[in-house]
Design a protein around this motif. Structure first.
Motif, PDB file in Angstrom:
ATOM      1  N   SER A   1      10.262  41.108 -23.339  1.00  0.00           N
ATOM      2  CA  SER A   1      10.401  42.527 -23.029  1.00  0.00           C
ATOM      3  C   SER A   1      11.403  42.714 -21.900  1.00  0.00           C
ATOM      4  O   SER A   1      11.532  41.857 -21.015  1.00  0.00           O
ATOM      5  CB  SER A   1       9.039  43.105 -22.635  1.00  0.00           C
ATOM      6  N   SER A   2      12.103  43.844 -21.920  1.00  0.00           N
ATOM      7  CA  SER A   2      13.175  44.037 -20.943  1.00  0.00           C
ATOM      8  C   SER A   2      13.338  45.506 -20.566  1.00  0.00           C
ATOM      9  O   SER A   2      13.145  46.403 -21.390  1.00  0.00           O
ATOM     10  CB  SER A   2      14.499  43.514 -21.509  1.00  0.00           C
ATOM     11  N   ILE A   3      13.695  45.721 -19.308  1.00  0.00           N
ATOM     12  CA  ILE A   3      14.184  47.006 -18.802  1.00  0.00           C
ATOM     13  C   ILE A   3      15.565  46.740 -18.210  1.00  0.00           C
ATOM     14  O   ILE A   3      15.719  45.882 -17.338  1.00  0.00           O
ATOM     15  CB  ILE A   3      13.266  47.582 -17.707  1.00  0.00           C
ATOM     16  N   GLU A   4      16.576  47.453 -18.679  1.00  0.00           N
ATOM     17  CA  GLU A   4      17.927  47.178 -18.194  1.00  0.00           C
ATOM     18  C   GLU A   4      18.787  48.436 -18.270  1.00  0.00           C
ATOM     19  O   GLU A   4      18.354  49.479 -18.764  1.00  0.00           O
ATOM     20  CB  GLU A   4      18.564  46.039 -18.988  1.00  0.00           C
ATOM     21  N   ASN A   5      20.018  48.299 -17.765  1.00  0.00           N
ATOM     22  CA  ASN A   5      20.981  49.412 -17.736  1.00  0.00           C
ATOM     23  C   ASN A   5      20.385  50.649 -17.052  1.00  0.00           C
ATOM     24  O   ASN A   5      20.475  51.772 -17.558  1.00  0.00           O
ATOM     25  CB  ASN A   5      21.457  49.766 -19.144  1.00  0.00           C
ATOM     26  N   ILE A   6      19.784  50.423 -15.887  1.00  0.00           N
ATOM     27  CA  ILE A   6      19.131  51.508 -15.151  1.00  0.00           C
ATOM     28  C   ILE A   6      20.181  52.365 -14.443  1.00  0.00           C
ATOM     29  O   ILE A   6      21.085  51.851 -13.783  1.00  0.00           O
ATOM     30  CB  ILE A   6      18.139  50.941 -14.121  1.00  0.00           C
ATOM     31  N   ARG A   7      20.038  53.684 -14.579  1.00  0.00           N
ATOM     32  CA  ARG A   7      20.879  54.634 -13.851  1.00  0.00           C
ATOM     33  C   ARG A   7      19.987  55.724 -13.264  1.00  0.00           C
ATOM     34  O   ARG A   7      18.971  56.090 -13.864  1.00  0.00           O
ATOM     35  CB  ARG A   7      21.927  55.270 -14.775  1.00  0.00           C
ATOM     36  N   VAL A   8      20.366  56.229 -12.104  1.00  0.00           N
ATOM     37  CA  VAL A   8      19.550  57.249 -11.438  1.00  0.00           C
ATOM     38  C   VAL A   8      20.433  58.396 -10.955  1.00  0.00           C
ATOM     39  O   VAL A   8      21.632  58.232 -10.719  1.00  0.00           O
ATOM     40  CB  VAL A   8      18.779  56.657 -10.239  1.00  0.00           C
ATOM     41  N   GLN A   9      19.792  59.546 -10.812  1.00  0.00           N
ATOM     42  CA  GLN A   9      20.454  60.729 -10.248  1.00  0.00           C
ATOM     43  C   GLN A   9      19.411  61.494  -9.426  1.00  0.00           C
ATOM     44  O   GLN A   9      18.863  62.497  -9.864  1.00  0.00           O
ATOM     45  CB  GLN A   9      21.025  61.605 -11.364  1.00  0.00           C
TER      46      GLN A   9
ATOM     47  N   ASP B   1       4.836  46.201 -13.029  1.00  0.00           N
ATOM     48  CA  ASP B   1       5.208  47.484 -12.433  1.00  0.00           C
ATOM     49  C   ASP B   1       6.078  47.173 -11.227  1.00  0.00           C
ATOM     50  O   ASP B   1       5.590  46.666 -10.213  1.00  0.00           O
ATOM     51  CB  ASP B   1       3.955  48.258 -12.030  1.00  0.00           C
ATOM     52  N   GLU B   2       7.387  47.445 -11.335  1.00  0.00           N
ATOM     53  CA  GLU B   2       8.339  46.977 -10.330  1.00  0.00           C
ATOM     54  C   GLU B   2       9.253  48.096  -9.849  1.00  0.00           C
ATOM     55  O   GLU B   2       9.499  49.087 -10.562  1.00  0.00           O
ATOM     56  CB  GLU B   2       9.231  45.875 -10.927  1.00  0.00           C
ATOM     57  N   LEU B   3       9.784  47.901  -8.642  1.00  0.00           N
ATOM     58  CA  LEU B   3      10.862  48.751  -8.164  1.00  0.00           C
ATOM     59  C   LEU B   3      12.089  48.563  -9.051  1.00  0.00           C
ATOM     60  O   LEU B   3      12.280  47.508  -9.665  1.00  0.00           O
ATOM     61  CB  LEU B   3      11.212  48.398  -6.718  1.00  0.00           C
ATOM     62  N   LEU B   4      12.935  49.584  -9.111  1.00  0.00           N
ATOM     63  CA  LEU B   4      14.109  49.511  -9.979  1.00  0.00           C
ATOM     64  C   LEU B   4      14.993  48.317  -9.633  1.00  0.00           C
ATOM     65  O   LEU B   4      15.558  47.668 -10.519  1.00  0.00           O
ATOM     66  CB  LEU B   4      14.923  50.805  -9.873  1.00  0.00           C
ATOM     67  N   GLY B   5      15.112  48.013  -8.347  1.00  0.00           N
ATOM     68  CA  GLY B   5      15.946  46.889  -7.936  1.00  0.00           C
ATOM     69  C   GLY B   5      15.441  45.560  -8.446  1.00  0.00           C
ATOM     70  O   GLY B   5      16.232  44.651  -8.743  1.00  0.00           O
ATOM     71  N   VAL B   6      14.116  45.423  -8.558  1.00  0.00           N
ATOM     72  CA  VAL B   6      13.543  44.175  -9.090  1.00  0.00           C
ATOM     73  C   VAL B   6      13.862  44.043 -10.576  1.00  0.00           C
ATOM     74  O   VAL B   6      14.205  42.961 -11.059  1.00  0.00           O
ATOM     75  CB  VAL B   6      12.025  44.134  -8.837  1.00  0.00           C
ATOM     76  N   TRP B   7      13.758  45.151 -11.310  1.00  0.00           N
ATOM     77  CA  TRP B   7      14.128  45.114 -12.730  1.00  0.00           C
ATOM     78  C   TRP B   7      15.608  44.754 -12.892  1.00  0.00           C
ATOM     79  O   TRP B   7      15.973  44.019 -13.813  1.00  0.00           O
ATOM     80  CB  TRP B   7      13.855  46.465 -13.390  1.00  0.00           C
ATOM     81  N   ASP B   8      16.449  45.280 -12.016  1.00  0.00           N
ATOM     82  CA  ASP B   8      17.873  44.940 -12.089  1.00  0.00           C
ATOM     83  C   ASP B   8      18.093  43.442 -11.901  1.00  0.00           C
ATOM     84  O   ASP B   8      18.935  42.828 -12.567  1.00  0.00           O
ATOM     85  CB  ASP B   8      18.655  45.708 -11.017  1.00  0.00           C
ATOM     86  N   THR B   9      17.327  42.851 -10.985  1.00  0.00           N
ATOM     87  CA  THR B   9      17.481  41.424 -10.697  1.00  0.00           C
ATOM     88  C   THR B   9      16.882  40.549 -11.794  1.00  0.00           C
ATOM     89  O   THR B   9      17.453  39.524 -12.173  1.00  0.00           O
ATOM     90  CB  THR B   9      16.813  41.085  -9.350  1.00  0.00           C
ATOM     91  N   LYS B  10      15.725  40.967 -12.306  1.00  0.00           N
ATOM     92  CA  LYS B  10      15.030  40.189 -13.342  1.00  0.00           C
ATOM     93  C   LYS B  10      14.575  41.141 -14.441  1.00  0.00           C
ATOM     94  O   LYS B  10      13.429  41.591 -14.462  1.00  0.00           O
ATOM     95  CB  LYS B  10      13.835  39.446 -12.745  1.00  0.00           C
ATOM     96  N   PRO B  11      15.458  41.451 -15.390  1.00  0.00           N
ATOM     97  CA  PRO B  11      15.123  42.465 -16.403  1.00  0.00           C
ATOM     98  C   PRO B  11      14.162  41.991 -17.491  1.00  0.00           C
ATOM     99  O   PRO B  11      13.496  42.811 -18.119  1.00  0.00           O
ATOM    100  CB  PRO B  11      16.486  42.812 -17.008  1.00  0.00           C
ATOM    101  N   HIS B  12      14.063  40.664 -17.730  1.00  0.00           N
ATOM    102  CA  HIS B  12      13.288  40.164 -18.867  1.00  0.00           C
ATOM    103  C   HIS B  12      12.007  39.479 -18.408  1.00  0.00           C
ATOM    104  O   HIS B  12      11.958  38.866 -17.339  1.00  0.00           O
ATOM    105  CB  HIS B  12      14.103  39.145 -19.682  1.00  0.00           C
ATOM    106  N   TRP B  13      10.980  39.564 -19.252  1.00  0.00           N
ATOM    107  CA  TRP B  13       9.787  38.750 -19.057  1.00  0.00           C
ATOM    108  C   TRP B  13       9.162  38.459 -20.411  1.00  0.00           C
ATOM    109  O   TRP B  13       9.455  39.134 -21.404  1.00  0.00           O
ATOM    110  CB  TRP B  13       8.798  39.395 -18.088  1.00  0.00           C
TER     111      TRP B  13
END
Length: 306
Positions: free
Chosen positions: A39-47, A87-99
């Motif tokens: 599973s992955s969370i990636e390509n995060i963008r914020v506004q 459940d992670e901060l966005l920066g953690v997902w950026d560093t490690k997107p897959h599990w």
């Protein structure tokens, strides 16, 4: 891609927008009662609005499973991974997107000869969350992913005796009319599915399943033999004695399906075709059963290409 709007706890003020891609890959196995999910969370963008700190925003993935005991064989069990929530901060997902998560079902050894294939039907699902210290809970992430899995130990009728399959995956036998090894088999099936008026037995309004309606496998040798005898009898009615001609009676739907010629609805077709072609077509069917771990009663479809 997810496009979320985070609002404050009162729901009246927009705190910002959050975009990200989420994907999940499932891996079933031939020879092991195990299924893996990456599973992955990636390509995060914020506004965020100027007063909101997006570094404190979080995304969560929360997996859970259940067992359909009524469809499973006795004493069905699934062992879940130790970690099912992230459940992670966005920066953690950026560093490690897959599990990766691994689910297994206990193996009691070969019991299929006693009628127990150790089938366990289970659903794995995932809820998604998004939050910030100042936001109201995101409520749209329930059951954003789910997959249906069957664990089994069925013997040599299904690949390496045991394994897992995703039961919602469409299983297809694909044959080509341009393949010289099975072109006569392929043409027969194509006519049965698309031009049934050209097939025998002939009757007005005839239709034959396999393209939109699934076929279902039969493994009982007695039932298969009854289908074959019925089909051969039908071939002899139409073409007479064909012994010594090098031709064989090809039947569709196949003898190893519940929709075979003895079903009683006459929605089948027989045709004399080259014997080698007929046998090679049977090999292709058995390969489909084996590679896709098709058990008794499992649905599958047929696709003929030009």
């Amino acid at each position: 891609m997810f496009d979320l709007v985070l609002r404050d706890v009162r729901g009246t003020t927009t705190l910002g927008r959050l975009w990200f891609d989420q994907w999940i890959l499932g891996f079933a196995y031939d020879g092991s009662r195990r299924v893996d999910y990456v599973s992955s969370i990636e390509n995060i963008r914020v506004q965020p609005i100027p007063t909101e700190d997006a570094k404190k925003w979080r995304i969560g993935q929360h997996f859970h499973h259940n067992i359909n005991a009524s469809s499973s064989d006795p004493d069905p069990k699934v062992t879940a991974p130790q970690t099912m929530n992230r459940d992670e901060l966005l920066g953690v997902w950026d560093t490690k997107p897959h599990w990766t998560l691994t689910y297994t079902s206990p193996d009691k050894g070969a019991l299929f000869d006693r009628g127990n294939q150790q089938r366990v039907f289970s659903t794995v699902a995932m809820d998604m969350s998004a939050s910030s210290p100042n936001s109201a809970p995101f409520t749209g992430g329930s059951n954003v992913y789910n997959s249906s899995v069957r664990y089994y130990y069925a013997g040599n009728i299904a690949g390496k005796h045991k394994g897992t399959v995703f039961t919602k995956a469409r299983v297809e036998l694909v044959m080509s009319q341009k393949d010289p090894a099975v072109n006569e088999s392929a043409l027969h099936i194509y006519d049965a599915l698309n031009r049934p008026e050209r097939t025998f037995p002939s009757w007005p309004g005839k239709s034959i399943p396999g393209s939109k309606e699934p076929l279902r496998r039969v493994v009982d040798p007695g039932s298969i033999e009854k289908n074959r005898k019925k089909s051969i009898s039908e071939c002899k009615k139409v073409w007479g004695d064909y012994a010594g001609s090098g031709l064989e009676c090809d039947e569709y739907p196949f003898a190893s399906t519940k929709e075979g010629s003895t079903k009683g609805d006459n929605r089948f077709s027989v045709r004399l075709i080259d014997g080698k072609d007929n046998r090679k077509g049977g090999e292709r069917l058995n390969e489909t059963y084996t590679l896709n771990r098709v058990l008794d009663g499992d649905p599958f479809y047929v696709k003929i290409t030009n």
